[in-house]
Each structure stands twice: as structure tokens, then as C-alpha cells.
Scaffold this motif. Structure first.
Motif, PDB file in Angstrom:
ATOM      1  N   UNK A   1       0.877  -1.154  -0.044  1.00 54.39           N
ATOM      2  CA  UNK A   1       0.021  -0.066   0.122  1.00 54.39           C
ATOM      3  C   UNK A   1       0.892   1.157   0.026  1.00 54.39           C
ATOM      4  N   UNK A   2       1.759   1.258   0.834  1.00 55.34           N
ATOM      5  CA  UNK A   2       2.847   2.357   0.900  1.00 55.34           C
ATOM      6  C   UNK A   2       3.655   2.491  -0.499  1.00 55.34           C
ATOM      7  N   UNK A   3       3.966   1.692  -1.046  1.00 61.73           N
ATOM      8  CA  UNK A   3       4.908   1.469  -1.984  1.00 61.73           C
ATOM      9  C   UNK A   3       3.798   2.243  -3.545  1.00 61.73           C
ATOM     10  N   UNK A   4       2.708   1.482  -3.285  1.00 58.82           N
ATOM     11  CA  UNK A   4       1.635   2.017  -4.618  1.00 58.82           C
ATOM     12  C   UNK A   4       1.362   3.577  -4.066  1.00 58.82           C
ATOM     13  N   UNK A   5       0.811   3.903  -3.044  1.00 56.08           N
ATOM     14  CA  UNK A   5       0.408   5.300  -2.810  1.00 56.08           C
ATOM     15  C   UNK A   5       1.609   6.287  -3.165  1.00 56.08           C
ATOM     16  N   UNK A   6       2.750   5.853  -2.805  1.00 57.38           N
ATOM     17  CA  UNK A   6       4.038   6.773  -3.135  1.00 57.38           C
ATOM     18  C   UNK A   6       4.349   6.815  -4.538  1.00 57.38           C
ATOM     19  N   UNK A   7       3.605   5.770  -5.380  1.00 59.13           N
ATOM     20  CA  UNK A   7       4.337   5.711  -6.889  1.00 59.13           C
ATOM     21  C   UNK A   7       5.440   5.015  -7.005  1.00 59.13           C
TER      22      UNK A   7
ATOM     23  N   UNK B   1     -10.420   0.729   4.516  1.00 58.09           N
ATOM     24  CA  UNK B   1      -9.653   1.377   5.605  1.00 58.09           C
ATOM     25  C   UNK B   1      -8.650   2.403   5.190  1.00 58.09           C
ATOM     26  N   UNK B   2      -7.914   2.143   3.936  1.00 57.47           N
ATOM     27  CA  UNK B   2      -6.726   3.173   3.655  1.00 57.47           C
ATOM     28  C   UNK B   2      -7.432   4.349   3.203  1.00 57.47           C
ATOM     29  N   UNK B   3      -8.608   4.213   2.448  1.00 59.07           N
ATOM     30  CA  UNK B   3      -9.209   5.453   1.738  1.00 59.07           C
ATOM     31  C   UNK B   3      -9.815   6.211   2.951  1.00 59.07           C
ATOM     32  N   UNK B   4     -10.370   5.511   3.873  1.00 61.63           N
ATOM     33  CA  UNK B   4     -10.910   6.278   4.780  1.00 61.63           C
ATOM     34  C   UNK B   4      -9.915   7.060   5.923  1.00 61.63           C
ATOM     35  N   UNK B   5      -8.571   6.532   5.842  1.00 57.15           N
ATOM     36  CA  UNK B   5      -7.612   7.418   6.369  1.00 57.15           C
ATOM     37  C   UNK B   5      -6.744   8.287   5.502  1.00 57.15           C
ATOM     38  N   UNK B   6      -7.458   8.634   4.380  1.00 59.74           N
ATOM     39  CA  UNK B   6      -6.854   9.715   3.380  1.00 59.74           C
ATOM     40  C   UNK B   6      -6.049   9.164   2.082  1.00 59.74           C
ATOM     41  N   UNK B   7      -5.762   7.838   2.198  1.00 61.50           N
ATOM     42  CA  UNK B   7      -4.828   7.354   1.113  1.00 61.50           C
ATOM     43  C   UNK B   7      -5.569   7.213  -0.066  1.00 61.50           C
ATOM     44  N   UNK B   8      -4.992   8.259  -1.184  1.00 63.97           N
ATOM     45  CA  UNK B   8      -6.158   7.974  -2.173  1.00 63.97           C
ATOM     46  C   UNK B   8      -5.416   7.017  -3.485  1.00 63.97           C
ATOM     47  N   UNK B   9      -5.744   5.759  -3.003  1.00 66.81           N
ATOM     48  CA  UNK B   9      -5.636   4.699  -3.975  1.00 66.81           C
ATOM     49  C   UNK B   9      -6.880   4.084  -4.786  1.00 66.81           C
ATOM     50  N   UNK B  10      -6.908   3.706  -5.895  1.00 65.91           N
ATOM     51  CA  UNK B  10      -7.762   3.136  -6.657  1.00 65.91           C
ATOM     52  C   UNK B  10      -7.587   1.692  -6.798  1.00 65.91           C
ATOM     53  N   UNK B  11      -8.794   0.907  -6.913  1.00 65.59           N
ATOM     54  CA  UNK B  11      -8.867  -0.406  -7.418  1.00 65.59           C
ATOM     55  C   UNK B  11      -9.164  -0.229  -8.766  1.00 65.59           C
ATOM     56  N   UNK B  12      -8.468  -1.118  -9.671  1.00 64.85           N
ATOM     57  CA  UNK B  12      -8.514  -1.109 -11.057  1.00 64.85           C
ATOM     58  C   UNK B  12      -8.911  -2.525 -11.429  1.00 64.85           C
TER      59      UNK B  12
ATOM     60  N   UNK C   1     -12.854 -10.330  -2.874  1.00 64.27           N
ATOM     61  CA  UNK C   1     -12.019 -10.211  -1.739  1.00 64.27           C
ATOM     62  C   UNK C   1     -10.588  -9.509  -2.000  1.00 64.27           C
ATOM     63  N   UNK C   2     -10.103  -9.776  -3.204  1.00 60.56           N
ATOM     64  CA  UNK C   2      -8.604  -9.432  -3.392  1.00 60.56           C
ATOM     65  C   UNK C   2      -8.863  -8.573  -4.764  1.00 60.56           C
ATOM     66  N   UNK C   3      -8.356  -7.156  -4.700  1.00 60.70           N
ATOM     67  CA  UNK C   3      -8.064  -6.401  -5.879  1.00 60.70           C
ATOM     68  C   UNK C   3      -6.909  -5.771  -5.966  1.00 60.70           C
ATOM     69  N   UNK C   4      -6.705  -5.325  -7.400  1.00 59.05           N
ATOM     70  CA  UNK C   4      -5.296  -4.592  -7.718  1.00 59.05           C
ATOM     71  C   UNK C   4      -5.737  -3.183  -7.468  1.00 59.05           C
ATOM     72  N   UNK C   5      -4.825  -2.404  -6.875  1.00 63.37           N
ATOM     73  CA  UNK C   5      -4.721  -1.088  -6.620  1.00 63.37           C
ATOM     74  C   UNK C   5      -3.517  -0.427  -7.331  1.00 63.37           C
ATOM     75  N   UNK C   6      -4.103   1.001  -7.682  1.00 66.77           N
ATOM     76  CA  UNK C   6      -2.875   1.898  -8.019  1.00 66.77           C
ATOM     77  C   UNK C   6      -3.123   3.142  -7.447  1.00 66.77           C
ATOM     78  N   UNK C   7      -2.130   3.982  -7.668  1.00 68.60           N
ATOM     79  CA  UNK C   7      -2.409   5.335  -7.102  1.00 68.60           C
ATOM     80  C   UNK C   7      -2.991   5.991  -8.200  1.00 68.60           C
ATOM     81  N   UNK C   8      -3.908   7.260  -7.760  1.00 66.93           N
ATOM     82  CA  UNK C   8      -4.702   8.040  -8.753  1.00 66.93           C
ATOM     83  C   UNK C   8      -3.693   8.536  -9.994  1.00 66.93           C
ATOM     84  N   UNK C   9      -2.194   9.028  -9.550  1.00 67.08           N
ATOM     85  CA  UNK C   9      -1.542   9.546 -10.395  1.00 67.08           C
ATOM     86  C   UNK C   9      -0.945   8.846 -11.393  1.00 67.08           C
ATOM     87  N   UNK C  10      -0.623   7.420 -10.809  1.00 67.12           N
ATOM     88  CA  UNK C  10      -0.243   6.552 -11.687  1.00 67.12           C
ATOM     89  C   UNK C  10      -1.259   5.874 -12.795  1.00 67.12           C
TER      90      UNK C  10
END
Length: 311
Positions: free
Chosen positions: A65-71, A85-96, A204-213
Motif C-alpha cells: 500500500x505504501x509503495x503504491x501510494x507513493x508511486x 480502511x486506507x481510503x478512510x485514512x486519506x490514502x488516495x489509492x484506486x482499485x482497477x 476479496x482481493x483487488x489490484x490497486x494503483x495510485x490516482x497519479x499512476x
């Protein structure tokens, strides 16, 4: 290692060419995928995706999560509830995309526990993750029990050993992983799967990326997801190969357990990695209802439906 050698060779050849030689198309560069946990059969399609992806395994703890959110990496594998939980904490990652298209969470209990409400007055081992109490409460409540009468003890990630030694009466786990391991060890445990106790059929399991990526690397992400989807077909067509690859990645000789866990998850891989918005709206309601997050997840913000979508 073989993929790395091939890539370095291609880069060396490209560097020796003349000025008129075209550069490697961006879409052909491998996408790095950070795993959510140590390699296991859930990850088989990623390991069988070929040169379209590079795989980054966790360090001392899950850090995707940290690696993805930081790009720093383009894609990550994440449990859908951790996304909320991550999005509720303000981490703007997106499941694709979806990897496992059905719920895996369950209460796995000693053979003497016939139904979830029988856990009143009994001990349930929880890992310390916020999802464990939420699912315990949801399953017991749905069966007409009183979760406040269940004693919770924190056991970390020792569910299998604690159940085998009868130190707890049940644990919230993934039935396809710890549940299968317990059966392999001879415990005739009862499984109370969350989908049978009020949960919608969420992925149950998704792929995420950052909005910028997502904005910058859409073509490469699409290519990587396509390759992973082909990896699902490969795992289903050649399960022996999938077991060999995962056993090597996990550095285990217990291929019987790997095969049993693979057989459990093979039917659950998401067709075409598609995300179904109607199901996800139900999931958002569910996560808010069971108290996993304080506010209902915004499905439109948490998911991108343009890369892999069921509508």
C-alpha cells in the motif's frame, strides 16, 4: 531472475543502437506488482503473467500500500476491506481490477462449534487487525448470537497452531488458506463463511494503483492486467505448473498444501478481472454496517471501472 536478464539484455541492445532506432514503447515496459503477503496460490496468475509484470514480495511486513501510494510501484495486491480502511485514512489509492472475485473471510471453529452463535461464552483468537472483530461480530450477530458474550484474545497470525492445540474455539481467517491448512493437518473444523452470513459476493482481493499512476500509466496498467488475466487461464489449464512456481516462490516443499490451496481458489478467480459496480455498492453498504469503517466507502472514488469492468 530470467526475466531480469532478458530485460537487461534488451536494454543493452537498445543502448548500442543508432540514433534512429526507436525506443522501447512505454506499454512494453514491465509493471511492478507489490504482493500483499508472502507468495501463495492466490498470487499464481501474477506469477504466470510472463514478462508483462515484475513481482515485488513484501519485506518484513506488507508494504504494498505504501509503495503504491507513493508511486514507487505501479500495482499492488490488496484485500478489499484494507482498501476501504486506507481510503478512510486519506490514502488516495484506486482499485482497477479484481483478482479473487468472491469473499474468502470465514470463522473457522473447532468441530464442537456447530454454528456461530455457539461461540457465546467461548474464546475466539483475533490477529489484531481491525477486520477480525468486525467479521466476528457480523457472523455471530447474523446467526442470532450476542458478540459481546464472545471472549476475544489477540493471537497474532498463529491461527492454525492455536486451533490445533485447542487454545481457542475459533478464529477469523481466510477459508482458502488457513482453513485448508487445518484440514491438511487433520482438524475437522467447521467453517462459517461470511458470504453465508449476510455478506454480498464482493471481490476479496483487488489490484490497486495510485490516482497519479492511473492517469500516467493507463496503457501499461491495461497491458499488465491483461497478462494477469491470461495467467488465470494458465493456472487453470496447468495447475501443476502453478503449484511448482508458487512453491518455489514461497520456498516450501509442501506442494500438497500448495495444491490444496490452489484447488480452493481456482474457481474464485475473477473472470477477466472485472469489477461489478452493483456488487461493490452492496459491499460498501456491508462494510459500513459491520463497522469496519465509520463512513460508507464512495465506490465511484475507490474504484476505476474503465480498465476492467462488468458494467
Amino acid at each position: 531472475m530470467r526475466r531480469l536478464v532478458v530485460l537487461l539484455t534488451l536494454l543493452a541492445v537498445a543502448g548500442c543502437g543508432g540514433e534512429d532506432e526507436p525506443a522501447t514503447p512505454p506499454s512494453s515496459r514491465p509493471v511492478t506488482v507489490a504482493l500483499d503477503f508472502v507468495p501463495n496460490p492466490v498470487h499464481a496468475p501474477i506469477y504466470l503473467a510472463g514478462d508483462a509484470v515484475r513481482i515485488q514480495t513484501p519485506g518484513s511486513g506488507p508494504d504494498g500500500l505504501k509503495l503504491v501510494s507513493s508511486g514507487k510501484v505501479e500495482l499492488g495486491v490488496l484485500d478489499i476491506h484494507d482498501l476501504a480502511i486506507a481510503r478512510a485514512a486519506g490514502t488516495d489509492v484506486v482499485a482497477v481490477g479484481a483478482l479473487v472475485g468472491k469473499p474468502l473471510a470465514a470463522l473457522v471453529a473447532q468441530p464442537s462449534i456447530a454454528r456461530p452463535r455457539d461461540l457465546e461464552g467461548r474464546t475466539v483468537g483475533v490477529s489484531g487487525l481491525p477486520s477480525d472483530p468486525a467479521f466476528l461480530n457480523a457472523i455471530v450477530s447474523h446467526d442470532g448470537g450476542d458478540p459481546s458474550k464472545v471472549e476475544q484474545v489477540t493471537i497474532g497470525f498463529n491461527a492454525v497452531s492455536r486451533l490445533l492445540t485447542k487454545r481457542v474455539d475459533a478464529v477469523p481467517v481466510f477459508w482458502n488458506a488457513e482453513g485448508v491448512a487445518l484440514k491438511q493437518r487433520g482438524l475437522d473444523a467447521n467453517e462459517f463463511r461470511v458470504e453465508d452470513y449476510g455478506a454480498p459476493p464482493y471481490p476479496e482481493v483487488v489490484f490497486i494503483t495510485s490516482r497519479a499512476t492511473l492517469a500516467k500509466e493507463r496503457e501499461r496498467l491495461t497491458s499488465a492486467l491483461h497478462a494477469i488475466d491470461a495467467g488465470i487461464d494458465e493456472a487453470r489449464a496447468r495447475p501443476d505448473k502453478a503449484v511448482e512456481v508458487i512453491a518455489e516462490a514461497a520456498e516450501t516443499d509442501d506442494t500438497a498444501l500448495v495444491r490444496a490451496q490452489l484447488d480452493a481458489v481456482l474457481p474464485l478467480f475473477a473472470d477477466d478481472l472485472k469489477l461489478d459496480r452493483d456488487v461493490l455498492e452492496q459491499w460498501a453498504d456491508f462494510d459500513a454496517e459491520i463497522g469496519l469503517v465509520e463512513e460508507r466507502p464512495d465506490v465511484g472514488q475507490a474504484f476505476d471501472f474503465t480498465l476492467r469492468s462488468a458494467g
